[in-house]
Design a protein around this motif. Structure first.
Motif, mmCIF file in Angstrom:
data_model
loop_
_atom_site.group_PDB
_atom_site.id
_atom_site.type_symbol
_atom_site.label_atom_id
_atom_site.label_comp_id
_atom_site.label_asym_id
_atom_site.label_seq_id
_atom_site.Cartn_x
_atom_site.Cartn_y
_atom_site.Cartn_z
ATOM 1 N N ALA A 108 12.441 15.227 -44.337
ATOM 2 C CA ALA A 108 12.160 16.005 -45.549
ATOM 3 C C ALA A 108 12.831 15.373 -46.767
ATOM 4 N N GLN A 109 14.061 14.894 -46.587
ATOM 5 C CA GLN A 109 14.755 14.255 -47.695
ATOM 6 C C GLN A 109 14.054 12.970 -48.129
ATOM 7 N N ALA A 110 13.649 12.168 -47.169
ATOM 8 C CA ALA A 110 12.922 10.936 -47.487
ATOM 9 C C ALA A 110 11.596 11.251 -48.175
ATOM 10 N N ALA A 111 10.913 12.302 -47.710
ATOM 11 C CA ALA A 111 9.628 12.677 -48.302
ATOM 12 C C ALA A 111 9.796 13.119 -49.751
ATOM 13 N N LEU A 112 10.832 13.907 -50.037
ATOM 14 C CA LEU A 112 11.050 14.373 -51.410
ATOM 15 C C LEU A 112 11.451 13.228 -52.327
ATOM 16 N N LEU A 113 12.276 12.314 -51.840
ATOM 17 C CA LEU A 113 12.663 11.167 -52.662
ATOM 18 C C LEU A 113 11.454 10.284 -52.982
ATOM 19 N N LEU A 114 10.615 10.066 -51.968
ATOM 20 C CA LEU A 114 9.422 9.253 -52.195
ATOM 21 C C LEU A 114 8.460 9.962 -53.134
ATOM 22 N N LEU A 115 8.324 11.279 -52.991
ATOM 23 C CA LEU A 115 7.464 12.042 -53.892
ATOM 24 C C LEU A 115 7.974 11.945 -55.326
ATOM 25 N N ALA A 116 9.291 12.077 -55.502
ATOM 26 C CA ALA A 116 9.871 11.994 -56.842
ATOM 27 C C ALA A 116 9.634 10.620 -57.449
ATOM 28 N N TYR A 117 9.797 9.576 -56.639
ATOM 29 C CA TYR A 117 9.587 8.230 -57.166
ATOM 30 C C TYR A 117 8.115 8.003 -57.512
ATOM 31 N N THR A 118 7.223 8.550 -56.701
ATOM 32 C CA THR A 118 5.795 8.427 -56.988
ATOM 33 C C THR A 118 5.444 9.127 -58.296
ATOM 34 N N LEU A 119 5.954 10.338 -58.481
ATOM 35 C CA LEU A 119 5.707 11.062 -59.726
ATOM 36 C C LEU A 119 6.330 10.336 -60.913
ATOM 37 N N TYR A 120 7.488 9.736 -60.686
ATOM 38 C CA TYR A 120 8.135 8.940 -61.734
ATOM 39 C C TYR A 120 7.250 7.780 -62.159
ATOM 40 N N ARG A 121 6.688 7.083 -61.177
ATOM 41 C CA ARG A 121 5.814 5.953 -61.485
ATOM 42 C C ARG A 121 4.548 6.417 -62.209
ATOM 43 N N VAL A 122 3.998 7.548 -61.786
ATOM 44 C CA VAL A 122 2.782 8.072 -62.429
ATOM 45 C C VAL A 122 3.057 8.397 -63.893
ATOM 46 N N GLU A 123 4.154 9.132 -64.136
ATOM 47 C CA GLU A 123 4.480 9.515 -65.509
ATOM 48 C C GLU A 123 4.816 8.288 -66.352
ATOM 49 N N LEU A 124 5.572 7.357 -65.788
ATOM 50 C CA LEU A 124 5.952 6.157 -66.532
ATOM 51 C C LEU A 124 4.715 5.330 -66.908
ATOM 52 N N THR A 125 3.783 5.216 -65.978
ATOM 53 C CA THR A 125 2.545 4.480 -66.261
ATOM 54 C C THR A 125 1.760 5.157 -67.373
ATOM 55 N N GLY A 126 1.689 6.485 -67.329
ATOM 56 C CA GLY A 126 0.987 7.217 -68.381
ATOM 57 C C GLY A 126 1.645 7.068 -69.740
ATOM 58 N N LYS A 127 2.980 7.132 -69.782
ATOM 59 C CA LYS A 127 3.697 6.986 -71.051
ATOM 60 C C LYS A 127 3.497 5.592 -71.629
ATOM 61 N N ARG A 128 3.559 4.575 -70.778
ATOM 62 C CA ARG A 128 3.352 3.204 -71.259
ATOM 63 C C ARG A 128 1.929 3.003 -71.772
ATOM 64 N N LEU A 129 0.974 3.615 -71.085
ATOM 65 C CA LEU A 129 -0.419 3.503 -71.528
ATOM 66 C C LEU A 129 -0.608 4.181 -72.875
ATOM 67 N N ASP A 130 0.009 5.361 -73.051
ATOM 68 C CA ASP A 130 -0.078 6.054 -74.335
ATOM 69 C C ASP A 130 0.528 5.212 -75.456
ATOM 70 N N ALA A 131 1.681 4.602 -75.167
ATOM 71 C CA ALA A 131 2.335 3.771 -76.183
ATOM 72 C C ALA A 131 1.464 2.569 -76.551
ATOM 73 N N ARG A 132 0.830 1.977 -75.540
ATOM 74 C CA ARG A 132 -0.037 0.817 -75.805
ATOM 75 C C ARG A 132 -1.248 1.224 -76.639
ATOM 76 N N ILE A 133 -1.824 2.393 -76.342
ATOM 77 C CA ILE A 133 -2.984 2.860 -77.098
ATOM 78 C C ILE A 133 -2.597 3.118 -78.559
ATOM 79 N N ARG A 134 -1.406 3.702 -78.778
ATOM 80 C CA ARG A 134 -0.948 3.944 -80.154
ATOM 81 C C ARG A 134 -0.768 2.620 -80.903
ATOM 82 N N GLU A 135 -0.235 1.617 -80.197
ATOM 83 C CA GLU A 135 -0.054 0.303 -80.826
ATOM 84 C C GLU A 135 -1.406 -0.297 -81.227
#
Length: 229
Positions: A198-225
């Motif tokens: 369960a601990q490994a699953a939650l850590l992996l889920l958090a990292y996956t969500l982190y990557r998803v959000e980070l990718t979205g933020k970078r894409l938004d920044a690139r579009i604004r540029e």
């Protein structure tokens, strides 16, 4: 850090699939394999979620502080955004900690919240501290000053993590068991296996969500540029 570096090279779809599989395995172990607790019965199964989510929130806040340090020390151009996203994920999981903790407290104590329990109050202080991080960040115009202020704030917040963690370990309440002691795990068998999965699953889920959000933020920044150009 090598593990994180290797994970950063894993494609996001593969991370999502791995997270889904591991969460499915964890849920199966929690509800169909792990035995009932002798004192709390079936309701004790929330332990596998509550404790795992709490450690995941701590990990997110610590990651935010590490990225903040890299911003101030190495002037890593992407560290400020990475720190922000990590803190954001920490607040999300911190909300789940308070929610699952309140449910467990209601079942075990008969109350949703007890202000006399230091471990509850100290985690709430940690949570509110990081909620205020966003008030600071968005009260300053984008730029180096905002990045520096946010980084310093995130570094100060990481000091509260060991305080909150130690409060849980020295608490006299049975609701917060010590998962690991200096002598090793405080339990074994399927309980230990289920918790670790369960601990490994939650850590992996958090990292996956982190990557998803980070990718979205970078894409938004690139579009604004591109729009500005």
């Amino acid at each position: 850090m090598r593990v994180v570096s290797r994970l950063s090279r894993v494609p996001l779809p593969a991370l999502a699939v791995a997270s889904l599989v591991l969460m499915t395995v964890a849920l199966t172990l929690v509800f169909y394999v792990a035995p009932n607790d002798a004192d709390q019965g079936f309701s004790q199964r929330i332990f596998y979620f509550h404790v795992s989510i709490a450690f995941t929130a701590y990990a997110c806040f610590a990651a935010g502080a590490w990225k903040a340090l890299r911003h101030l020390w190495k002037r890593d151009p992407g560290a400020d955004l990475e720190s922000y996203v990590a803190v954001h994920q920490g607040v999300i999981f911190g909300t789940l900690v308070l929610l699952t903790g309140s449910i467990w407290a209601k079942i075990s104590w008969g109350h949703w919240w007890l202000w006399g329990e230091d471990e509850l109050v100290l985690f709430l202080v940690l949570f509110l501290f990081y909620c205020a991080y966003f008030m600071l960040r968005f009260s300053v115009d984008p730029g180096p000053q905002r990045a520096n202020f946010s980084a310093v704030y995130a570094l100060f917040g990481v000091v509260l993590i060991p305080v909150s963690f130690l409060a849980i370990r020295i608490a006299k309440s049975f609701v917060h068991p010590e998962v690991f002691t200096l002598h090793g795990p405080n339990f074994g068998g399927w309980i230990l296996v289920t918790y670790c999965v369960a601990q490994a699953a939650l850590l992996l889920l958090a990292y996956t969500l982190y990557r998803v959000e980070l990718t979205g933020k970078r894409l938004d920044a690139r579009i604004r540029e591109l729009r500005f150009a």
